[in-house]
Design a protein around this motif. Structure first.
Motif, PDB file in Angstrom:
ATOM      1  N   GLY A 232      51.421 -89.748   2.197  1.00 35.21           N
ATOM      2  CA  GLY A 232      50.404 -88.563   2.126  1.00 35.21           C
ATOM      3  C   GLY A 232      49.271 -88.709   1.318  1.00 35.21           C
ATOM      4  O   GLY A 232      48.640 -87.717   0.970  1.00 35.21           O
ATOM      5  N   SER A 233      48.600 -89.999   1.648  1.00 30.73           N
ATOM      6  CA  SER A 233      47.363 -90.042   0.820  1.00 30.73           C
ATOM      7  C   SER A 233      46.185 -89.998   1.979  1.00 30.73           C
ATOM      8  O   SER A 233      44.913 -89.840   1.374  1.00 30.73           O
ATOM      9  N   LEU A 234      46.399 -89.570   3.223  1.00 29.51           N
ATOM     10  CA  LEU A 234      45.406 -89.495   3.823  1.00 29.51           C
ATOM     11  C   LEU A 234      44.675 -88.132   3.982  1.00 29.51           C
ATOM     12  O   LEU A 234      43.512 -88.148   4.130  1.00 29.51           O
ATOM     13  N   LEU A 235      45.254 -87.197   3.938  1.00 30.40           N
ATOM     14  CA  LEU A 235      44.637 -86.045   3.828  1.00 30.40           C
ATOM     15  C   LEU A 235      44.738 -85.185   2.520  1.00 30.40           C
ATOM     16  O   LEU A 235      45.840 -85.687   1.659  1.00 30.40           O
ATOM     17  N   PRO A 236      43.750 -84.444   1.932  1.00 31.96           N
ATOM     18  CA  PRO A 236      43.822 -83.913   0.639  1.00 31.96           C
ATOM     19  C   PRO A 236      44.917 -82.938   0.297  1.00 31.96           C
ATOM     20  O   PRO A 236      45.614 -82.775  -0.682  1.00 31.96           O
ATOM     21  N   SER A 237      45.516 -82.490   1.658  1.00 36.03           N
ATOM     22  CA  SER A 237      46.778 -81.721   1.512  1.00 36.03           C
ATOM     23  C   SER A 237      48.166 -82.231   0.994  1.00 36.03           C
ATOM     24  O   SER A 237      49.030 -81.783   0.814  1.00 36.03           O
ATOM     25  N   GLY A 238      47.996 -83.613   1.291  1.00 39.09           N
ATOM     26  CA  GLY A 238      49.232 -84.326   1.030  1.00 39.09           C
ATOM     27  C   GLY A 238      50.014 -84.512   2.299  1.00 39.09           C
ATOM     28  O   GLY A 238      51.215 -85.112   2.299  1.00 39.09           O
ATOM     29  N   ALA A 239      49.793 -83.999   3.378  1.00 39.58           N
ATOM     30  CA  ALA A 239      50.268 -84.029   4.641  1.00 39.58           C
ATOM     31  C   ALA A 239      50.792 -85.457   4.980  1.00 39.58           C
ATOM     32  O   ALA A 239      49.963 -86.340   4.731  1.00 39.58           O
ATOM     33  N   ARG A 240      52.005 -85.629   5.513  1.00 38.43           N
ATOM     34  CA  ARG A 240      52.398 -86.859   6.105  1.00 38.43           C
ATOM     35  C   ARG A 240      53.337 -86.900   7.326  1.00 38.43           C
ATOM     36  O   ARG A 240      53.854 -85.802   7.682  1.00 38.43           O
ATOM     37  N   PHE A 241      53.512 -87.999   8.076  1.00 46.47           N
ATOM     38  CA  PHE A 241      54.252 -88.010   9.145  1.00 46.47           C
ATOM     39  C   PHE A 241      55.806 -87.665   8.658  1.00 46.47           C
ATOM     40  O   PHE A 241      56.196 -88.081   7.924  1.00 46.47           O
ATOM     41  N   THR A 242      56.360 -86.978   9.907  1.00 47.91           N
ATOM     42  CA  THR A 242      57.637 -86.623   9.636  1.00 47.91           C
ATOM     43  C   THR A 242      58.584 -87.783  10.072  1.00 47.91           C
ATOM     44  O   THR A 242      59.805 -87.762   9.435  1.00 47.91           O
ATOM     45  N   SER A 243      58.074 -88.511  10.946  1.00 51.37           N
ATOM     46  CA  SER A 243      59.000 -89.369  11.410  1.00 51.37           C
ATOM     47  C   SER A 243      57.970 -90.446  12.154  1.00 51.37           C
ATOM     48  O   SER A 243      56.810 -90.260  12.575  1.00 51.37           O
ATOM     49  N   THR A 244      58.638 -91.529  12.377  1.00 53.10           N
ATOM     50  CA  THR A 244      57.971 -92.734  13.350  1.00 53.10           C
ATOM     51  C   THR A 244      58.806 -93.847  13.763  1.00 53.10           C
ATOM     52  O   THR A 244      60.021 -93.655  13.266  1.00 53.10           O
ATOM     53  N   ASP A 245      58.655 -94.640  14.480  1.00 57.42           N
ATOM     54  CA  ASP A 245      59.507 -95.435  15.387  1.00 57.42           C
ATOM     55  C   ASP A 245      59.416 -96.878  14.927  1.00 57.42           C
ATOM     56  O   ASP A 245      58.300 -97.221  14.132  1.00 57.42           O
ATOM     57  N   VAL A 246      60.486 -97.356  15.002  1.00 55.72           N
ATOM     58  CA  VAL A 246      60.549 -99.028  14.668  1.00 55.72           C
ATOM     59  C   VAL A 246      59.910 -99.672  15.834  1.00 55.72           C
ATOM     60  O   VAL A 246      60.129 -99.338  17.009  1.00 55.72           O
ATOM     61  N   ARG A 247      59.133-100.649  15.500  1.00 59.98           N
ATOM     62  CA  ARG A 247      58.382-101.436  16.454  1.00 59.98           C
ATOM     63  C   ARG A 247      59.193-102.934  16.831  1.00 59.98           C
ATOM     64  O   ARG A 247      59.243-103.595  15.747  1.00 59.98           O
ATOM     65  N   ASP A 248      59.890-102.443  17.963  1.00 56.45           N
ATOM     66  CA  ASP A 248      60.496-104.122  18.263  1.00 56.45           C
ATOM     67  C   ASP A 248      59.557-105.046  18.382  1.00 56.45           C
ATOM     68  O   ASP A 248      58.538-105.265  18.667  1.00 56.45           O
ATOM     69  N   SER A 249      60.200-106.340  18.108  1.00 60.02           N
ATOM     70  CA  SER A 249      59.506-107.750  17.942  1.00 60.02           C
ATOM     71  C   SER A 249      60.136-108.755  18.922  1.00 60.02           C
ATOM     72  O   SER A 249      61.315-108.840  18.954  1.00 60.02           O
ATOM     73  N   LYS A 250      59.240-109.308  19.760  1.00 64.56           N
ATOM     74  CA  LYS A 250      59.678-110.173  20.486  1.00 64.56           C
ATOM     75  C   LYS A 250      59.985-111.578  19.881  1.00 64.56           C
ATOM     76  O   LYS A 250      60.766-112.556  20.562  1.00 64.56           O
TER      77      LYS A 250
END
Length: 561
Positions: free
Chosen positions: A246-264
């Motif tokens: 929540g530090s990117l925008l003054p509003s404190g908005a943040r991503f609700t979700s994101t994906d695991v990045r698979d690793s080779k």
């Protein structure tokens, strides 16, 4: 109605040099008469953005605006203004679409390339911070074009006392790729410029209540020690932490979700599970509330079922990471998904040819799944037809028409409807596969975003290169469709808040007035505005009652037991 007649109307209007204020739910196209108002009136919650379109009469050279500031009881509100650029649709998305210029890209007002033969339309947006003082704010938009002068456009913004949360209450995840962005902008994928652009695109999504998966797609480096995965989180955290804490925008908005990045680097089942476990532990240690999920094989075919089951087994062994599967209800995949994600069409039965092999309404679907399985949905070419152009068979065209849609050449209410539908249906979240897909093709997105049978499928931005936007430099160019998606998510917040304040029946009735099903959506902009006004009035009353109750509770002495 012919184009000549419409331009005669516009020419007559130009004698008064009076701009017209038009709802953002109307796509202003050449050859179509514009019926607007002389002044702009906006109503917005604290923590919300609302907009209008300002249409200039006649053929306009070198359009320009002066900054718009609205003054009222609190800090002044500064409006953002873009000029709408038109995309030439060569193949309609289906029978609802049409060839010719459609407004979509929102470019800087002074960007080169303005075509005076096309309507001049400004998109004017006002945002109220969550702490904004409620009340009435007023200002005037001053417009210039060449040597012409126009009457000032009065603006009134009513900031409501209730507030919307900065982060979407409806989890969502839209794809974006740094490599596609780099290609669209003509920069090296691993360059500092590419990474800055990625942050700019991610920021633009977050400003519109949208969370992203993909991003740089680079997994953290990992080594394995005695069965334990040790990850180097430095680059991942530099990229993702601002979106998750929540530090990117003054509003404190943040991503609700994101994906695991698979690793080779993780090769065996044991290593993969250890790697996933480390991902989940890192999120817990950081205190990031975003839902981490594993995106299994996309739209699995029958031959992919063993792969999806193997993926699910490995991820579940790590614990705390739900597996997302994009599939209709399918006995072969039963038990493999923690977030089952069918297409929109799989939730709404309709007459005629079926566009999903297993149509089950959301509440009925949830009863057929394990108790803790969540239900998301997503749009695909099934919302407009996967081949493009009106099918010769009218029954087939009807089957692919009317759906909520993110296509350029579909009415704005269809672009906006997903939020209302999400509230009515009770789904748990929304997925969308990409926002910059056309960047990674051989075509110029500014000339053609036709993919998967639709105009704009998988593309919600345009690459803002210096050649396109001038000296302001590389930047993501927003679209009307992204604005409509944001407005739909705000519709969801209004209805959700109203339901939480004890008026769920009214909220459900209001939602049905706008979108009766996923394929029966009210396309009348006036109706949408009228329903929003009804909901706002009701919500303001409920909010006042709830705030009064809180004050009363604080002021009333507690009796001694």
């Amino acid at each position: 109605m012919g184009a000549g007649w419409a331009w005669a109307v516009v020419a007559a209007m130009s004698a008064t040099q009076e701009p017209q204020v038009v709802s953002p739910l109307v796509k202003v196209r050449p050859g179509e008469a514009v019926k607007g108002r002389k002044e702009a009136r906006l109503s917005l919650a604290r923590g919300e953005c609302e907009a209008v379109q300002v249409v200039l009469p006649g053929r306009v050279e070198r359009p320009a605006v002066e900054s718009l500031t609205l003054k009222g009881p609190g800090a002044a509100l500064k409006a953002s203004v873009w000029r709408e650029a038109f995309i030439d649709v060569k193949t309609p998305s289906n029978g609802q679409g049409h060839k010719g210029p459609w407004p979509d890209a929102l470019v800087p007002v002074d960007a080169p390339g303005h075509d005076s033969k096309l309507p001049t339309v400004f998109y004017v947006e006002v945002c109220a911070p969550e702490k904004q003082e409620p009340g009435t704010y007023r200002g005037q938009l001053l417009v210039k074009a060449g040597g012409a002068k126009f009457r000032p456009v009065p603006f009134t913004a009513e900031v409501q006392p209730f507030a919307l949360p900065a982060t979407s209450s409806l989890p969502n995840s839209f794809g974006v790729s740094m490599y596609s962005i780099a290609r669209g902008h003509g920069v090296a994928p691993e360059s500092a410029e590419s990474r800055k652009l990625l942050r700019d695109y991610g920021r633009a999504l977050l400003e519109h209540r949208v969370s992203a998966h993909g991003m740089s797609m680079t997994p953290p480096p990992v080594r394995f020690e005695k069965g334990r995965a040790v990850l180097d989180w430095r680059e991942y955290d530099a990229e993702m932490a601002p979106f998750l804490d929540g530090s990117l925008l003054p509003s404190g908005a943040r991503f609700t979700s994101t994906d695991v990045r698979d690793s080779k680097q993780a090769k065996t089942d044991a290593e993969k599970t250890a790697y996933y476990r480390a991902f989940a532990e890192h999120f817990r240690e950081k205190g990031w509330p975003a839902q981490l999920f594993f995106y299994a094989k996309d739209e699995p075919k029958p031959e992919d079922v063993p792969l999806v089951k193997a993926q699910s087994t490995r991820v579940r062994a790590a614990g705390k990471i739900p597996v997302l599967v994009t599939s209709p209800l399918d006995d072969a995949l039963n038990g493999s998904a923690d977030i089952l994600t069918p297409t929109l069409n799989c939730f709404y039965p309709r007459p005629g040819p079926q566009t999903c092999r297993s149509v089950v309404e959301a509440r009925a679907l949830r009863k057929r799944l394990a108790g803790d399985t969540r239900v998301w949905w997503y749009q695909s070419c099934n919302s407009h037809g996967c081949n493009g152009g009106p099918p010769a068979d009218k029954a087939v065209d009807a089957a692919y028409s009317g759906w909520a849609s993110y296509m350029v050449d579909h009415p704005a209410p269809l672009n906006r409807a997903m939020g209302v539908l999400a509230f009515s249906s009770g789904v748990d979240g929304e997925l969308y596969f990409d926002t910059v897909f056309a960047y990674n093709t051989k075509k110029d997105p500014w000339k053609d975003v036709f993919e998967f049978g639709g105009n704009g499928d998988g593309t919600l931005f345009y690459p803002g290169t210096p050649a396109r936007v001038g000296p302001s430099g590389h930047q993501p160019i927003l679209t009307l469709r992204l604005k409509h998606i944001r407005d739909g998510l705000e519709d969801y917040e209004y209805l959700r808040l109203l339901a939480e304040l004890g008026d769920a029946t009214f909220a459900r009735t209001a939602a049905r007035k706008l979108a009766r099903t996923g394929w029966d959506i009210n396309a009348d902009a006036g109706e949408w505005e009228a329903v929003r006004e009804e909901v706002t009035t009701r919500l303001r009353k409920r909010w006042a009652e709830s705030e009064y109750a809180k004050r009363t509770d604080r002021q009333t002495p507690q009796s001694t037991p």
